[in-house]
Design an enzyme around this catalytic site. Structure first.
Site, mmCIF file in Angstrom:
data_model
loop_
_atom_site.group_PDB
_atom_site.id
_atom_site.type_symbol
_atom_site.label_atom_id
_atom_site.label_comp_id
_atom_site.label_asym_id
_atom_site.label_seq_id
_atom_site.Cartn_x
_atom_site.Cartn_y
_atom_site.Cartn_z
ATOM 1 N N TRP A 127 -3.581 -1.875 -1.463
ATOM 2 C CA TRP A 127 -3.552 -3.134 -2.191
ATOM 3 C C TRP A 127 -4.009 -4.179 -1.178
ATOM 4 O O TRP A 127 -3.326 -4.448 -0.199
ATOM 5 C CB TRP A 127 -2.143 -3.445 -2.692
ATOM 6 C CG TRP A 127 -2.113 -4.610 -3.636
ATOM 7 C CD1 TRP A 127 -2.419 -4.602 -4.965
ATOM 8 C CD2 TRP A 127 -1.760 -5.966 -3.317
ATOM 9 N NE1 TRP A 127 -2.278 -5.872 -5.492
ATOM 10 C CE2 TRP A 127 -1.883 -6.723 -4.506
ATOM 11 C CE3 TRP A 127 -1.362 -6.615 -2.151
ATOM 12 C CZ2 TRP A 127 -1.606 -8.089 -4.567
ATOM 13 C CZ3 TRP A 127 -1.096 -7.986 -2.207
ATOM 14 C CH2 TRP A 127 -1.213 -8.696 -3.406
ATOM 15 N N LYS B 158 2.951 -2.163 -7.616
ATOM 16 C CA LYS B 158 4.338 -2.040 -8.077
ATOM 17 C C LYS B 158 5.322 -2.653 -7.093
ATOM 18 O O LYS B 158 6.268 -3.323 -7.479
ATOM 19 C CB LYS B 158 4.644 -0.550 -8.262
ATOM 20 C CG LYS B 158 6.053 -0.265 -8.730
ATOM 21 C CD LYS B 158 6.087 -0.032 -10.205
ATOM 22 C CE LYS B 158 7.475 0.083 -10.750
ATOM 23 N NZ LYS B 158 7.594 -0.635 -12.019
ATOM 24 N N CYS C 17 0.859 -1.182 0.000
ATOM 25 C CA CYS C 17 0.000 0.000 0.000
ATOM 26 C C CYS C 17 0.893 1.228 0.000
ATOM 27 O O CYS C 17 2.103 1.130 0.166
ATOM 28 C CB CYS C 17 -0.877 0.005 1.238
ATOM 29 S SG CYS C 17 -1.845 -1.500 1.400
ATOM 30 N N ARG D 147 1.316 1.694 -5.980
ATOM 31 C CA ARG D 147 1.536 0.716 -4.929
ATOM 32 C C ARG D 147 0.281 -0.086 -4.597
ATOM 33 O O ARG D 147 0.310 -1.016 -3.783
ATOM 34 C CB ARG D 147 2.026 1.413 -3.649
ATOM 35 C CG ARG D 147 3.300 2.189 -3.839
ATOM 36 C CD ARG D 147 3.708 2.854 -2.560
ATOM 37 N NE ARG D 147 4.112 1.879 -1.570
ATOM 38 C CZ ARG D 147 5.347 1.417 -1.433
ATOM 39 N NH1 ARG D 147 6.302 1.859 -2.228
ATOM 40 N NH2 ARG D 147 5.650 0.521 -0.521
ATOM 41 N N LYS E 288 5.397 -9.351 -19.708
ATOM 42 C CA LYS E 288 4.925 -7.993 -20.008
ATOM 43 C C LYS E 288 3.545 -8.055 -20.642
ATOM 44 O O LYS E 288 2.640 -7.319 -20.282
ATOM 45 C CB LYS E 288 5.932 -7.342 -20.964
ATOM 46 C CG LYS E 288 6.155 -5.910 -20.825
ATOM 47 C CD LYS E 288 7.036 -5.478 -19.675
ATOM 48 C CE LYS E 288 6.689 -6.028 -18.348
ATOM 49 N NZ LYS E 288 7.652 -5.976 -17.320
ATOM 50 N N HIS F 30 8.098 -31.406 -27.081
ATOM 51 C CA HIS F 30 7.964 -32.377 -25.997
ATOM 52 C C HIS F 30 6.621 -32.228 -25.291
ATOM 53 O O HIS F 30 6.471 -32.639 -24.139
ATOM 54 C CB HIS F 30 9.145 -32.240 -25.033
ATOM 55 C CG HIS F 30 10.447 -32.531 -25.697
ATOM 56 N ND1 HIS F 30 10.850 -33.809 -26.004
ATOM 57 C CD2 HIS F 30 11.398 -31.702 -26.192
ATOM 58 C CE1 HIS F 30 12.014 -33.760 -26.633
ATOM 59 N NE2 HIS F 30 12.367 -32.482 -26.773
ATOM 60 N N GLU G 279 0.762 -9.261 -18.090
ATOM 61 C CA GLU G 279 0.401 -8.407 -16.954
ATOM 62 C C GLU G 279 -0.388 -7.165 -17.360
ATOM 63 O O GLU G 279 -1.186 -6.678 -16.578
ATOM 64 C CB GLU G 279 1.603 -8.052 -16.076
ATOM 65 C CG GLU G 279 2.568 -7.026 -16.594
ATOM 66 C CD GLU G 279 3.643 -6.657 -15.547
ATOM 67 O OE1 GLU G 279 4.779 -6.423 -15.956
ATOM 68 O OE2 GLU G 279 3.328 -6.580 -14.347
ATOM 69 N N ASN H 251 0.948 0.385 5.815
ATOM 70 C CA ASN H 251 1.457 -0.434 4.719
ATOM 71 C C ASN H 251 2.235 -1.577 5.344
ATOM 72 O O ASN H 251 3.156 -1.342 6.123
ATOM 73 C CB ASN H 251 2.381 0.400 3.819
ATOM 74 C CG ASN H 251 3.140 -0.468 2.832
ATOM 75 O OD1 ASN H 251 2.621 -1.495 2.387
ATOM 76 N ND2 ASN H 251 4.349 -0.074 2.489
ATOM 77 N N GLY H 252 1.868 -2.801 5.003
ATOM 78 C CA GLY H 252 2.565 -3.959 5.566
ATOM 79 C C GLY H 252 1.572 -5.018 5.973
ATOM 80 O O GLY H 252 0.396 -4.956 5.591
ATOM 81 N N GLU I 201 10.521 -12.473 -20.363
ATOM 82 C CA GLU I 201 10.123 -11.118 -19.998
ATOM 83 C C GLU I 201 9.041 -10.602 -20.955
ATOM 84 O O GLU I 201 8.075 -9.965 -20.538
ATOM 85 C CB GLU I 201 11.355 -10.197 -19.979
ATOM 86 C CG GLU I 201 11.075 -8.736 -19.708
ATOM 87 C CD GLU I 201 10.287 -8.458 -18.429
ATOM 88 O OE1 GLU I 201 10.102 -9.355 -17.604
ATOM 89 O OE2 GLU I 201 9.824 -7.306 -18.273
HETATM 90 O O1 M6R Z 1 10.808 -4.150 -7.140
HETATM 91 P P1 M6R Z 1 11.213 -5.464 -7.694
HETATM 92 O O2 M6R Z 1 12.101 -5.354 -8.889
HETATM 93 O O3 M6R Z 1 11.835 -6.369 -6.650
HETATM 94 O O4 M6R Z 1 9.880 -6.152 -8.159
HETATM 95 C C1 M6R Z 1 9.866 -7.457 -8.648
HETATM 96 C C2 M6R Z 1 8.580 -7.763 -9.362
HETATM 97 O O5 M6R Z 1 7.491 -7.603 -8.509
HETATM 98 C C3 M6R Z 1 8.378 -6.860 -10.583
HETATM 99 O O6 M6R Z 1 9.453 -6.958 -11.457
HETATM 100 C C4 M6R Z 1 7.087 -7.245 -11.323
HETATM 101 O O7 M6R Z 1 7.222 -8.517 -11.879
HETATM 102 C C5 M6R Z 1 6.742 -6.212 -12.385
HETATM 103 N N1 M6R Z 1 5.366 -5.837 -12.268
HETATM 104 C C6 M6R Z 1 6.906 -6.695 -13.761
HETATM 105 O O8 M6R Z 1 6.604 -5.732 -14.705
#
Ligand code: M6R
Length: 610
Positions: free
Chosen positions: A75, A605, A2, A27, A487, A506, A490, A99-100, A483
């Site tokens: 969140w 994030k 959060c 966040r 991308k 396979h 998500e 937050n936590g 990756e």
């Molecule tokens: O802050 P971080 O790099 O540790 O975060 C890791 C993942 O949560 C972050 O890369 C996530 O997969 C992204 N949303 C991908 O775009």
């Protein structure tokens, strides 16, 4: 996960809080709320959903009028997104934002219920609010004692913003694990989960550490350690300004951040190259210090883990040191065979990802040396790693990581070159050539972004209606495909998987029909023939193939439906430019589908919970 914020000063507090929350929405955006002192009373306004819902609510109810208060963007962890579960939460004479995660909230809740407390929400946070109220009764008019007594009972993680009804010009805060800063302006002070939230008002801030308690009035800030002793802290200054956290004319942060990649790479690698060679001395990394590592682990989550996958291929190829890449949430619980003499690299944009941080701590306990590759200055991973390379991507606001990934790659390369040199596996001349190629990547990305936007955009229109697709590649192209696939899923919500091209037959090839588009990545000269064979296998079974390939490769037109070319550079470095069309495809597909590109559903994030 959060975002919390607080303000104490002379401005319209509701406006400041809502504006700051706009910057923290990355966040979490399940709900938003504020608590402001209005005529000496705490007035709470909160609403489920995006910040706009809160704005609209305040337009109809009238916003709280005052100059001191706290705010939150959520969140959801405990309790579904709803008005009642939204922060701030209240206890007797107190309101808080959090937050936590409070791990022992259930036990505390039961105790408080036994003592006659009533709860409105399902959250762990309300338990903290009620506990504060409980201890405030025991130490009336003593917020510091109350907070000390309360946090002593909490297990888990928290950054708390607190207001007490009896202290209408003050805010309090406390931190364990979850990030927290105190912003220092002229006659005004802030608390926030990160500097982005307050950068419009001030660039000066204190980083609050575990166990510290903060007391803010209009006249100043006091910071106390867990025993209640005052601390003197160094005032830090953010090295970027408010402009960096704005869209700057782009429709979304994500596309802005894609365009910022050339600059981000330059800012990250330039200070680490001297006389054409990598120089990581400012990061406490010297040839002598790294030459004896025999085994390397790279541990991270999501995109950062994918940067680690590229790192593995590059380090193993150039330095001939075995590398294990681990998902942090798996690593920490699988009793990894990490020993003294090993190096564990933790990659993280935020530097606060709970699993990555736990992996770092575990590695240190097991006797390994740790290297953090981190974007957020002063974050927990940055502070706790033995060695540290900051990536200088600046603030990344879009939830989907792009520029942070690209700079993570660029740092992985610098490190791999340095290690290969330290191990005597490449000559100084070879190292210099590789470094020169790395230095070319910003201009190559620049070229892609100025000349090659239309094809990814067009291809995205072809994918927008797909339910599912595959990414395939070999070697570094496979690492990059992971990756690309993340991308796409998500932000566009199209299901996709990345597969090693040679592995398809396979089992997974049975999925191929004319309803299953395939994005194939082919940038590696040595593997080209083999990859093309795999591509033809899916093409022959009806798949629409989008091929992302090095521009100088001669490829049979029958192998693909659409071709996106990437300028040539040394094969080992191809993931850097080739990442860009994959980011663009994902971006345009999400735009086509009308999704909220910067704030995809269910995500946040910074993942500061397990
Ligand atoms: O802050 P971080 O790099 O540790 O975060 C890791 C993942 O949560 C972050 O890369 C996530 O997969 C992204 N949303 C991908 O775009």
């Amino acid at each position: 996960m959060c975002g919390i914020v607080g303000y104490c000063g002379y401005r319209d507090c509701s406006d400041v809080l809502v504006e700051a929350l706009t910057k923290l929405e990355y966040r979490g955006y399940d709900s938003a709320g504020i608590a402001v002192f209005e005529d000496g009373n705490i007035r709470v306004e909160k609403s489920q959903g995006r910040l706009d819902n809160l704005r609209n609510k305040m337009l109809s109810d009238g916003k709280p009028e005052g100059t001191t208060g706290i705010g939150h963007t959520r969140w959801a962890t405990h309790g579904k997104p709803s008005d009642v579960n939204s922060h701030p939460h209240s206890g007797e004479k107190v309101a808080i934002v959090h937050n936590g995660i409070i791990e022992n909230y259930k036990e505390l809740k039961d105790l408080l219920i036994e003592k006659g407390q009533k709860f409105l929400s399902d959250t762990d946070t309300e338990v903290v609010a009620k506990l504060l109220g409980f201890y405030y009764k025991k130490s009336p008019m003593n917020p510091l004692e109350t907070i000390k007594n309360t946090v002593a009972r909490l297990e888990g993680s928290y950054a708390l913003g607190i207001v007490f009804e009896d202290f209408p010009d003050m805010i309090y805060a406390a931190r364990k694990e979850s990030p927290l800063i105190v912003g220092v302006g002229k006659d005004e002070f802030f608390i926030a989960s990160d500097v982005t939230a307050i950068i419009n008002y001030t660039k000066d801030y204190y980083l609050i550490e575990h166990g510290e308690i903060v007391e803010i009035s209009k006249d100043g800030v006091n910071i106390y350690d867990e025993h209640g002793d005052k601390k003197v802290k160094t005032l830090l200054t953010a090295d970027w300004d408010a402009e960096a956290a704005k869209k700057g004319g782009y429709p979304h942060f994500m596309i802005k951040e894609i365009h910022e990649q050339p600059d981000s790479i330059n800012t990250t690698i330039r200070p680490r190259i001297s006389n054409g060679m990598p120089n990581l001395e400012e990061c406490q990394i010297t040839l002598d210090k790294i030459k004896d590592f025999k085994k390397i682990f790279i541990v991270a989550c999501g995109t950062a883990m994918h940067a680690g996958m590229v790192g593995k291929y590059v380090i193993e190829k150039l330095a001939r040191v075995p590398v294990v890449v681990d998902i942090a949430s798996e690593f920490r619980y699988r009793e990894p065979i990490v020993e003294e003499g090993d190096l564990v690299i933790i990659i993280s944009q935020s530097g606060e990802t709970a699993d990555s941080l736990a992996a770092l701590r575990l590695s240190k306990e097991l006797g390994a040396k740790t290297l953090g590759i981190v974007n957020a200055k002063g974050s927990s991973i940055a502070r706790e790693a033995d060695m540290l390379i900051y990536t200088h991507a600046g603030p990344e606001i879009a939830v989907a990581s792009t520029k942070a990934y690209i700079v993570q790659l660029s740092v992985m390369y610098l490190f791999a070159f340095e290690l290969a040199l330290a191990k005597g596996k490449i000559t100084e001349e070879e190292c210099c050539t590789l470094t020169q190629h790395l230095e070319l990547t910003p201009s190559i990305i620049h070229r892609i972004l100025s000349e090659n936007l239309s094809m990814p955009q067009f291809v995205a229109t072809k994918l927008a209606a797909a339910d599912s697709l595959l990414y395939i590649g070999r070697g570094l192209d496979y690492a990059l495909s992971m990756e690309g696939s993340l991308k796409l899923k998500e932000i566009s919500y199209i299901h996709s998987e990345a597969y090693a091209a040679g592995e398809l037959k396979h089992g997974t090839i049975s999925l191929i029909t004319d309803n299953m588009p395939v994005i194939a990545v082919a940038t590696q000269e040595k593997l080209l023939e083999k990859t093309i064979s795999n591509i033809k296998e899916v093409k022959a079974r009806g798949a629409m193939v989008i091929l992302v390939a090095r521009e100088d490769f001669k490829i049979d037109h029958e192998a693909y439906d659409y071709l996106i070319t990437v300028p040539k550079i040394d094969d080992v470095l191809m993931p850097i430019p080739a990442a860009v069309p994959l980011q663009l495809i994902a971006y345009y597909a999400a735009v086509q589908r009308g999704n909220d590109v910067d704030k995809p559903r269910n995500l946040a994030k910074s993942v500061t919970v397990e």
